[in-house]
Write an enzyme that holds these catalytic residues in place. Structure first.
Site, PDB file in Angstrom:
ATOM      1  N   LYS A 119     -11.060   0.460   9.752  1.00  0.00           N
ATOM      2  CA  LYS A 119     -11.110  -0.843   9.074  1.00  0.00           C
ATOM      3  C   LYS A 119     -11.454  -1.967  10.047  1.00  0.00           C
ATOM      4  CE  LYS A 119      -7.494   0.313   5.715  1.00  0.00           C
ATOM      5  NZ  LYS A 119      -8.148   0.708   4.496  1.00  0.00           N
TER       6      LYS A 119
ATOM      7  N   HIS B 179       0.859  -1.193   0.000  1.00  0.00           N
ATOM      8  CA  HIS B 179       0.000   0.000   0.000  1.00  0.00           C
ATOM      9  C   HIS B 179       0.902   1.253   0.000  1.00  0.00           C
ATOM     10  CE1 HIS B 179      -2.947   2.894   1.451  1.00  0.00           C
ATOM     11  NE2 HIS B 179      -3.896   2.003   1.295  1.00  0.00           N
TER      12      HIS B 179
ATOM     13  N   CYS C 168      -4.988   1.918  -3.999  1.00  0.00           N
ATOM     14  CA  CYS C 168      -3.952   2.658  -3.256  1.00  0.00           C
ATOM     15  C   CYS C 168      -2.557   2.042  -3.384  1.00  0.00           C
ATOM     16  CB  CYS C 168      -4.277   2.795  -1.766  1.00  0.00           C
ATOM     17  SG  CYS C 168      -5.834   3.572  -1.397  1.00  0.00           S
TER      18      CYS C 168
ATOM     19  N   GLN D  35      -4.832  -4.293   7.613  1.00  0.00           N
ATOM     20  CA  GLN D  35      -5.788  -5.307   7.140  1.00  0.00           C
ATOM     21  C   GLN D  35      -5.770  -6.564   8.002  1.00  0.00           C
ATOM     22  OE1 GLN D  35      -7.885  -4.425   5.003  1.00  0.00           O
ATOM     23  NE2 GLN D  35      -6.952  -2.843   3.732  1.00  0.00           N
TER      24      GLN D  35
ATOM     25  N   ASP E  67       2.691  -2.945   8.707  1.00  0.00           N
ATOM     26  CA  ASP E  67       1.419  -2.264   8.461  1.00  0.00           C
ATOM     27  C   ASP E  67       0.319  -3.291   8.742  1.00  0.00           C
ATOM     28  OD1 ASP E  67      -0.868  -1.151   7.480  1.00  0.00           O
ATOM     29  OD2 ASP E  67      -0.125  -0.815   5.444  1.00  0.00           O
TER      30      ASP E  67
HETATM   31  N1  ALA Z   1      -6.466   1.471   2.302  1.00  0.00           N
HETATM   32  C1  ALA Z   1      -7.783   1.237   1.846  1.00  0.00           C
HETATM   33  C2  ALA Z   1      -7.851   0.191   0.768  1.00  0.00           C
HETATM   34  O1  ALA Z   1      -6.958  -0.590   0.612  1.00  0.00           O
HETATM   35  C3  ALA Z   1      -8.470   2.482   1.480  1.00  0.00           C
HETATM   36  O2  ALA Z   1      -8.827   0.139   0.071  1.00  0.00           O
END
Ligand code: ALA
Length: 421
Positions: A239, A132, A382, A216, A213
């Site tokens: 998230k 990302h 992104c 997610q 990071d």
């Molecule tokens: N970081 C977010 C995505 O991966 C917005 O969609």
């Protein structure tokens, strides 16, 4: 989309998505929507919404700024959520938890606090150019800022495997005596693959800092920053069922002495002595300005929500949905999966699957899908410009999604792609 017949949602891994879904007002208000974009932002359960309202409706005050009860109560609330967040991600101590506005702010803080103060001419950072942007651009920016002052650092790219994980043999081959930091996505935001870097244990110098990071992964799978041996880790509240504008930056205690003020200002405990800033007490020293207490309370409520469902169950649900989707998509005409679960030789699955459809732009696929109520993300998601993955469809699931929804999704996608040549 409203008014479409609502069918009972199937269960996966013992979780009844229909019952969970009842806790999400936006989904209940629009039963025809199949929300498949949780990697962009999750839906918000009622208790998170209530936490924001409660914080703003009752005894609003600035935490730590007054000796009166409303202010001291706010300070206590901040401390409670901080301690809660530390337990939630396996940190040793609440003073390793810094509240930030999200992962992007957290990773930029690492670059501008730790990076500026600790990187010397010739030092190296290992990173994935396919992460990302918020785990790529802060390091590129750091390199540019340092270069203005005559310090040249090198960003050394490492490869990902076909399954989308960091290729640790490539990392090991590229670690050098000048490596100061290795940064990785814990779960990748497009490929949905997991990287833990455990293969590096005992094989790299202990002075090399590890950064994850976790945007997610937190709220999807158990995250333990101590087991990850991370020095830095960042995630966003929005998230993981919280609200935008909140997040956590984990700073392991061993790096505290290496940090310089990032947002010097009120409430940081930093002192001005003889014209210079002195002292950085953690964690306040990294949190200049009035904290987003409503958002931080919502973060606490989101952690309660996740704990009540059980993170192991959430992870099992995500894995079951991912595996189902991967298998179901194999029959969709003209579909080419991106790296990730479709290429993994194990039961990997963390709730994200991305693909391209030969001959159709992802935006057109997304438009057709949304006409039937399937909400997915399309485009580059992104990733940094020039990644080579600038046009794909991403499906990302969470606790409110069901096998049945994914079955209908794949069926409709097949109709969309069948006529394609
Ligand atoms: N970081 C977010 C995505 O991966 C917005 O969609």
């Amino acid at each position: 989309m409203t008014g479409r017949r609502q069918v009972p949602l199937a269960t996966a891994a013992g979780m009844t998505a229909a019952l969970v879904r009842e806790q999400f007002p936006a989904l209940m208000a629009d039963p025809g929507i199949v929300y498949l974009d949780s990697a962009a932002t999750s839906q918000k359960p009622q208790r998170v919404i209530d936490a924001v309202t409660a914080e703003l409706a009752a005894s609003t005050a600035n935490p730590g700024r007054g000796a009166y009860p409303w202010s001291t109560r706010a300070a206590r609330r901040l401390a409670e959520v901080r301690a809660r967040a530390a337990r939630f991600i396996g940190a040793d101590s609440p003073d390793e938890i810094v509240f930030v506005s999200g992962s992007t702010a957290g990773l930029n803080a690492v670059a501008m606090s730790w990076g500026l103060a600790n990187l010397a001419d010739g030092d190296e950072i290992l990173f994935s150019p396919l992460d990302h942007s918020s785990n790529v651009y802060p390091w590129v920016n750091l390199r540019q800022v340092l270069a203005r002052f005559g310090r040249r650092i090198t960003l050394v790219p490492y490869r990902l495997t076909a399954a989308g994980e960091a290729d640790t043999s490539d990392i090991l081959a590229k670690v050098s005596p000048r490596t100061r930091l290795i940064t990785a996505a814990h779960v990748h935001n497009v490929f949905g693959s997991m990287t833990t870097l455990e293969e590096l244990n005992g094989k790299i110098d202990s002075s090399i800092r590890l950064c994850f990071d976790c945007s997610q992964s937190v709220g999807h799978v158990p995250v333990d920053v101590t087991k990850l041996q991370s020095d830095f880790a960042a995630f966003s509240g929005h998230k993981m069922f919280g609200v935008p504008g909140t997040g956590v930056l984990y700073l392991r205690r061993r790096v505290h002495s290496e940090l310089v003020p990032f947002l010097p200002g009120g409430g940081t405990g930093i002192r001005l002595l003889d014209g210079a800033l002195r002292g950085l007490s953690m964690p306040e020293g990294m949190e200049g300005g009035t904290p987003n207490l409503a958002g931080i309370s919502a973060l606490g409520a989101a952690m309660d929500f996740i704990d009540d469902l059980g993170i192991e169950r959430i992870a099992a649900h995500g894995q079951a949905l991912t595996r189902f989707l991967v298998e179901r998509l194999r029959g969709v005409p003209h579909l080419r999966p991106l790296p990730g679960a479709a290429w993994a030789d194990c039961q990997a699955g963390y709730g994200i699957v991305s693909f391209r459809i030969d001959g159709i732009r992802s935006g057109d696929v997304g438009f057709a899908l949304s006409s039937e109520g399937f909400y997915v993300r399309t485009g580059s998601h992104c990733l940094p410009s020039g990644s080579g993955y600038d046009d794909s469809v991403r499906v990302s699931v969470h606790v409110y999604n069901s096998v049945q929804e994914l079955d209908r999704f794949a069926g409709f996608l097949s109709l969309v792609t069948e006529g394609t040549r």
